[in-house]
Scaffold this motif. Structure first.
Motif, PDB file in Angstrom:
ATOM      1  N   ASP A 350      -7.924 -14.380  -1.558  1.00 52.59           N
ATOM      2  CA  ASP A 350      -6.565 -14.899  -1.721  1.00 52.59           C
ATOM      3  C   ASP A 350      -5.545 -14.058  -0.954  1.00 52.59           C
ATOM      4  OD1 ASP A 350      -7.043 -12.721  -3.404  1.00 52.59           O
ATOM      5  OD2 ASP A 350      -5.505 -13.330  -4.836  1.00 52.59           O
ATOM      6  N   ILE A 351      -5.982 -12.918  -0.435  1.00 54.95           N
ATOM      7  CA  ILE A 351      -5.083 -11.998   0.273  1.00 54.95           C
ATOM      8  C   ILE A 351      -5.300 -12.113   1.783  1.00 54.95           C
ATOM      9  CG2 ILE A 351      -4.414  -9.592   0.607  1.00 54.95           C
ATOM     10  CD1 ILE A 351      -3.792 -10.712  -2.180  1.00 54.95           C
ATOM     11  N   SER A 352      -4.219 -12.244   2.497  1.00 56.71           N
ATOM     12  CA  SER A 352      -4.273 -12.290   3.959  1.00 56.71           C
ATOM     13  C   SER A 352      -3.021 -11.619   4.503  1.00 56.71           C
ATOM     14  CB  SER A 352      -4.405 -13.737   4.444  1.00 56.71           C
ATOM     15  OG  SER A 352      -4.600 -13.786   5.843  1.00 56.71           O
ATOM     16  N   ALA A 353      -2.641 -11.978   5.721  1.00 58.91           N
ATOM     17  CA  ALA A 353      -1.470 -11.344   6.329  1.00 58.91           C
ATOM     18  C   ALA A 353      -0.981 -12.167   7.507  1.00 58.91           C
ATOM     19  CB  ALA A 353      -1.813  -9.933   6.806  1.00 58.91           C
ATOM     20  N   VAL A 354       0.307 -12.033   7.787  1.00 62.95           N
ATOM     21  CA  VAL A 354       0.848 -12.441   9.080  1.00 62.95           C
ATOM     22  C   VAL A 354       0.722 -11.216   9.977  1.00 62.95           C
ATOM     23  CG1 VAL A 354       2.852 -13.284  10.355  1.00 62.95           C
ATOM     24  CG2 VAL A 354       2.488 -14.011   7.976  1.00 62.95           C
ATOM     25  N   PHE A 355      -0.032 -11.358  11.060  1.00 66.55           N
ATOM     26  CA  PHE A 355      -0.335 -10.241  11.958  1.00 66.55           C
ATOM     27  C   PHE A 355       0.539 -10.369  13.201  1.00 66.55           C
ATOM     28  CE2 PHE A 355      -3.731  -8.399  14.985  1.00 66.55           C
ATOM     29  CZ  PHE A 355      -3.305  -7.095  14.758  1.00 66.55           C
ATOM     30  N   ASP A 356       1.527  -9.484  13.321  1.00 63.09           N
ATOM     31  CA  ASP A 356       2.437  -9.486  14.465  1.00 63.09           C
ATOM     32  C   ASP A 356       2.014  -8.426  15.470  1.00 63.09           C
ATOM     33  OD1 ASP A 356       4.057 -11.350  13.115  1.00 63.09           O
ATOM     34  OD2 ASP A 356       5.317  -9.788  12.245  1.00 63.09           O
ATOM     35  N   VAL A 357       1.770  -8.831  16.697  1.00 66.37           N
ATOM     36  CA  VAL A 357       1.501  -7.894  17.789  1.00 66.37           C
ATOM     37  C   VAL A 357       2.781  -7.758  18.599  1.00 66.37           C
ATOM     38  CG1 VAL A 357       0.130  -7.408  19.838  1.00 66.37           C
ATOM     39  CG2 VAL A 357      -0.939  -8.513  17.856  1.00 66.37           C
ATOM     40  N   ARG A 412      -2.272  -9.005  -8.162  1.00 68.47           N
ATOM     41  CA  ARG A 412      -2.765  -9.309  -6.815  1.00 68.47           C
ATOM     42  C   ARG A 412      -1.767  -8.831  -5.753  1.00 68.47           C
ATOM     43  NH1 ARG A 412      -6.781  -8.682  -6.329  1.00 68.47           N
ATOM     44  NH2 ARG A 412      -7.154 -10.030  -4.532  1.00 68.47           N
ATOM     45  N   ILE A 413      -0.489  -8.992  -6.047  1.00 74.21           N
ATOM     46  CA  ILE A 413       0.554  -8.542  -5.128  1.00 74.21           C
ATOM     47  C   ILE A 413       0.455  -7.032  -4.914  1.00 74.21           C
ATOM     48  CG2 ILE A 413       3.048  -8.216  -4.881  1.00 74.21           C
ATOM     49  CD1 ILE A 413       2.212 -11.098  -4.372  1.00 74.21           C
ATOM     50  N   GLN A 414       0.297  -6.306  -5.994  1.00 74.50           N
ATOM     51  CA  GLN A 414       0.167  -4.845  -5.915  1.00 74.50           C
ATOM     52  C   GLN A 414      -1.052  -4.448  -5.096  1.00 74.50           C
ATOM     53  OE1 GLN A 414       2.123  -2.417  -7.056  1.00 74.50           O
ATOM     54  NE2 GLN A 414       3.582  -3.531  -8.337  1.00 74.50           N
ATOM     55  N   ALA A 415      -2.169  -5.125  -5.337  1.00 73.22           N
ATOM     56  CA  ALA A 415      -3.399  -4.808  -4.600  1.00 73.22           C
ATOM     57  C   ALA A 415      -3.222  -5.050  -3.109  1.00 73.22           C
ATOM     58  CB  ALA A 415      -4.559  -5.639  -5.144  1.00 73.22           C
ATOM     59  N   ALA A 416      -2.561  -6.161  -2.764  1.00 74.21           N
ATOM     60  CA  ALA A 416      -2.340  -6.479  -1.345  1.00 74.21           C
ATOM     61  C   ALA A 416      -1.519  -5.402  -0.662  1.00 74.21           C
ATOM     62  CB  ALA A 416      -1.649  -7.837  -1.228  1.00 74.21           C
ATOM     63  N   CYS A 417      -0.430  -5.006  -1.299  1.00 77.57           N
ATOM     64  CA  CYS A 417       0.512  -4.072  -0.673  1.00 77.57           C
ATOM     65  C   CYS A 417      -0.001  -2.636  -0.630  1.00 77.57           C
ATOM     66  CB  CYS A 417       1.839  -4.101  -1.431  1.00 77.57           C
ATOM     67  SG  CYS A 417       2.680  -5.693  -1.376  1.00 77.57           S
ATOM     68  N   ASP A 418      -0.650  -2.208  -1.707  1.00 75.25           N
ATOM     69  CA  ASP A 418      -0.974  -0.784  -1.856  1.00 75.25           C
ATOM     70  C   ASP A 418      -2.376  -0.410  -1.383  1.00 75.25           C
ATOM     71  OD1 ASP A 418       1.510  -0.692  -2.988  1.00 75.25           O
ATOM     72  OD2 ASP A 418       0.787  -0.697  -5.057  1.00 75.25           O
ATOM     73  N   ILE A 421      -3.889  -4.005   2.594  1.00 75.27           N
ATOM     74  CA  ILE A 421      -3.251  -3.961   3.912  1.00 75.27           C
ATOM     75  C   ILE A 421      -3.334  -2.567   4.546  1.00 75.27           C
ATOM     76  CG2 ILE A 421      -1.069  -4.225   5.140  1.00 75.27           C
ATOM     77  CD1 ILE A 421      -2.511  -6.858   4.404  1.00 75.27           C
ATOM     78  N   PRO A 422      -2.954  -1.495   3.835  1.00 72.78           N
ATOM     79  CA  PRO A 422      -3.113  -0.156   4.444  1.00 72.78           C
ATOM     80  C   PRO A 422      -4.563   0.160   4.795  1.00 72.78           C
ATOM     81  CG  PRO A 422      -1.627  -0.044   2.561  1.00 72.78           C
ATOM     82  CD  PRO A 422      -2.248  -1.413   2.535  1.00 72.78           C
ATOM     83  N   GLY A 423      -5.505  -0.417   4.031  1.00 69.52           N
ATOM     84  CA  GLY A 423      -6.917  -0.150   4.294  1.00 69.52           C
ATOM     85  C   GLY A 423      -7.421  -0.708   5.606  1.00 69.52           C
ATOM     86  N   LEU A 424      -6.697  -1.661   6.195  1.00 65.36           N
ATOM     87  CA  LEU A 424      -7.140  -2.265   7.448  1.00 65.36           C
ATOM     88  C   LEU A 424      -7.080  -1.292   8.625  1.00 65.36           C
ATOM     89  CD1 LEU A 424      -5.454  -5.795   7.219  1.00 65.36           C
ATOM     90  CD2 LEU A 424      -7.850  -5.228   6.812  1.00 65.36           C
ATOM     91  N   ILE A 425      -6.280  -0.233   8.502  1.00 66.83           N
ATOM     92  CA  ILE A 425      -6.133   0.697   9.627  1.00 66.83           C
ATOM     93  C   ILE A 425      -6.760   2.061   9.325  1.00 66.83           C
ATOM     94  CG2 ILE A 425      -4.015  -0.443  10.362  1.00 66.83           C
ATOM     95  CD1 ILE A 425      -2.485   2.025   9.274  1.00 66.83           C
ATOM     96  N   LYS A 426      -7.590   2.119   8.316  1.00 71.43           N
ATOM     97  CA  LYS A 426      -8.103   3.422   7.876  1.00 71.43           C
ATOM     98  C   LYS A 426      -8.868   4.180   8.956  1.00 71.43           C
ATOM     99  CE  LYS A 426     -12.299   1.382   5.862  1.00 71.43           C
ATOM    100  NZ  LYS A 426     -13.079   1.175   4.621  1.00 71.43           N
ATOM    101  N   ASP A 427      -9.519   3.473   9.884  1.00 77.08           N
ATOM    102  CA  ASP A 427     -10.315   4.145  10.917  1.00 77.08           C
ATOM    103  C   ASP A 427      -9.603   4.224  12.268  1.00 77.08           C
ATOM    104  OD1 ASP A 427     -12.463   4.566   9.171  1.00 77.08           O
ATOM    105  OD2 ASP A 427     -13.256   2.556   9.544  1.00 77.08           O
ATOM    106  N   THR A 428      -8.313   3.870  12.305  1.00 77.38           N
ATOM    107  CA  THR A 428      -7.589   3.874  13.582  1.00 77.38           C
ATOM    108  C   THR A 428      -6.891   5.196  13.863  1.00 77.38           C
ATOM    109  OG1 THR A 428      -5.546   3.035  12.596  1.00 77.38           O
ATOM    110  CG2 THR A 428      -7.160   1.395  13.353  1.00 77.38           C
ATOM    111  N   GLY A 429      -6.728   6.025  12.832  1.00 75.95           N
ATOM    112  CA  GLY A 429      -5.970   7.252  13.005  1.00 75.95           C
ATOM    113  C   GLY A 429      -4.472   7.027  12.994  1.00 75.95           C
ATOM    114  N   LEU A 430      -4.048   5.789  12.748  1.00 77.52           N
ATOM    115  CA  LEU A 430      -2.635   5.451  12.729  1.00 77.52           C
ATOM    116  C   LEU A 430      -2.106   5.436  11.299  1.00 77.52           C
ATOM    117  CD1 LEU A 430      -2.789   2.453  15.228  1.00 77.52           C
ATOM    118  CD2 LEU A 430      -1.903   4.728  15.730  1.00 77.52           C
ATOM    119  N   THR A 431      -0.819   5.563  11.166  1.00 74.00           N
ATOM    120  CA  THR A 431      -0.166   5.432   9.870  1.00 74.00           C
ATOM    121  C   THR A 431       0.955   4.421   9.985  1.00 74.00           C
ATOM    122  OG1 THR A 431       1.357   7.253  10.372  1.00 74.00           O
ATOM    123  CG2 THR A 431      -0.682   7.804   9.189  1.00 74.00           C
TER     124      THR A 431
END
Length: 443
Positions: A350-357, A412-418, A421-431
């Motif tokens: 149920d969780i997704s995102a608008v991905f802006d490049v 669900r809102i809390q899980a998405a935000c906290d 979404i932050p977990g998607l970049i865990k291996d990029t070295g970015l914050t």
């Protein structure tokens, strides 16, 4: 006496214009000598193929061209995952009195994020085959019976009104209603003002689409790895298919990326419908495919099919002239809009995102990707609606959404935000950090 004066006047004018011509020719030669190196290297306007007209030399156009060419600007390309209109949605958005569907409310909370983009693309996982005349009831003329997705054509207009600019039509359900379904889908999308990529009406159609976003030409190439209903052999041209990672088809997709570049695309986006359903990590075949697409020249690779979010990757790439640049990929954007609810599959579908490049353009420099934004979203139900909520906006202003976001939704809102979404970049070295409802990451 008058004739003498007139003759003298003519002679003076002639001397003036001859002198002016000689001086102009002299200074032109000086300029050519001064900028000889630049001219020979092709960097001068003197060697441009652009036609110079009096209109282009006007002060108004010179100022306009200078402002356009030199003012820095950030161009936003947006992507969302699967959009489907399934049973619960068809039931809620059918008006028996008018015998019509309307899915406008599905986007009522999220459309401002889509409309703020320069160009937004989605995966439309359905077919617009028109009403099934075997049924008298309008409500029965559409649906997902037998896992065949025939959606009311008003959906195209609703997506366009919500801010979507283009849809990927190469996906699992592209062939559900044969070649006629492919063609009618493209007709309805075109009539609604939506661009598409991934399917075609004839063998002569290009397998890519080029769109303009913020003054940049962006090429889009889309393929599906799976088809629910394969097309007949003579109609196979109509859907860009990888046929379960067939090497020949992968090479064809790579060739299409290069063809889009040769056709003038300054950036190329590859959109892929592939991966294991309900998996939160890409498999080896996905990874190898993404590698091949970047090697072929893609700048952005967008994945869908797993119905769940999968990680983001940042790639260090080089342009054809050796210039270093960044590429970006997300292995799966999950389901943006559909009828599945959290817990039915054991994943956060149920969780997704608008991905802006974000692409930065400044003057004559090559445009480059400088960051991205993620707007976390959550598919939410009420007795009347199935819609997409902007999760961070809801979290920050819960009282404004109290009529649609109960305690379960807020979890669900809390899980998405906290977490998600932050977990998607865990291996990029970015914050990143949240700003105006979006998780912002800059390179």
């Amino acid at each position: 006496m008058k004739d003498v004066k007139r003759l003298l006047y003519v002679v003076v004018c002639a001397v003036f214009f001859i002198g002016f011509y000689i001086l102009s020719d002299f200074y032109a030669g000086e300029a050519v000598g001064k900028y000889a190196d630049e001219i020979s290297s092709g960097n001068s306007k003197l060697t441009s193929n652009d036609k110079v007209t009096m209109d282009s030399l006007s002060l108004e156009n010179q100022i306009k061209n200078h402002a356009t060419g030199s003012s820095p600007q950030d161009i936003c390309l947006s992507f969302v995952g699967d959009i489907t209109f399934e049973g619960d949605q068809l039931e809620r958005y059918y008006d028996a009195s008018s015998e019509k569907f309307d899915f406008t409310n599905s986007f009522k909370y999220i459309h401002r994020y889509l409309k703020s983009s320069d160009f937004a693309a989605a995966n439309f996982e359905a077919v617009l085959a028109g009403p099934d005349e075997n049924y008298d009831s309008v409500q029965d003329q559409y649906g997902t019976a037998g896992f065949l997705y025939n959606i009311p054509e008003i959906a195209a207009e609703n997506m366009k009104a919500a801010g979507i600019s283009m849809v990927q039509t190469a996906n699992e359900h592209a062939g559900d209603f044969g070649i006629d379904g492919v063609k009618s889908t493209l007709d309805f999308l075109e009539n609604a003002g939506l661009k598409s990529v991934g399917t075609g009406k004839t063998e002569k159609n290009e397998r890519y689409t080029i769109a303009s976003a913020g003054g940049l030409k962006i090429g889009y190439v889309a393929y599906t790895n799976d088809l629910n209903v394969p097309l007949d052999t003579e109609d196979a041209y109509a859907v860009n298919s990888l046929d379960n990672y067939d090497e020949t088809k992968i090479q064809q997709m790579c060739a299409d990326i290069q063809a889009a570049r040769q056709a003038g695309a300054e950036f190329v986006t590859a959109m892929v419908y592939a991966g294991d359903v309900y998996s939160t990590e890409p498999d080896d075949s996905q990874k190898a495919l993404f590698d091949a697409l970047f090697e072929a020249g893609a700048d952005i690779v967008i994945g869908t099919e797993p119905y769940a979010l999968q990680p983001i990757e940042i790639r260090d790439l080089k342009d054809s002239d050796g210039t270093e640049k960044k590429g970006i990929a997300i292995y799966s954007l999950g389901t943006f809009l559909g009828s599945e609810t959290y817990g039915s599959s054991g994943v956060d579908n149920d969780i997704s995102a608008v991905f802006d490049v974000i692409i930065h353009k400044e003057g004559t420099k090559k445009a480059r990707i400088t960051g991205f934004r993620l707007t976390p979203t959550c598919i939410t139900y009420t007795d009347e609606d199935v819609f997409v909520l902007p999760a961070m906006e809801v979290k920050e202003n819960a009282s404004a959404f109290s009529d649609v976001a109960d305690d379960t939704v807020m979890e669900r809102i809390q899980a998405a935000c906290d977490e998600i979404i932050p977990g998607l970049i865990k291996d990029t070295g970015l914050t990143g950090e949240y700003s105006d409802g979006r998780y912002v990451v800059n390179f």
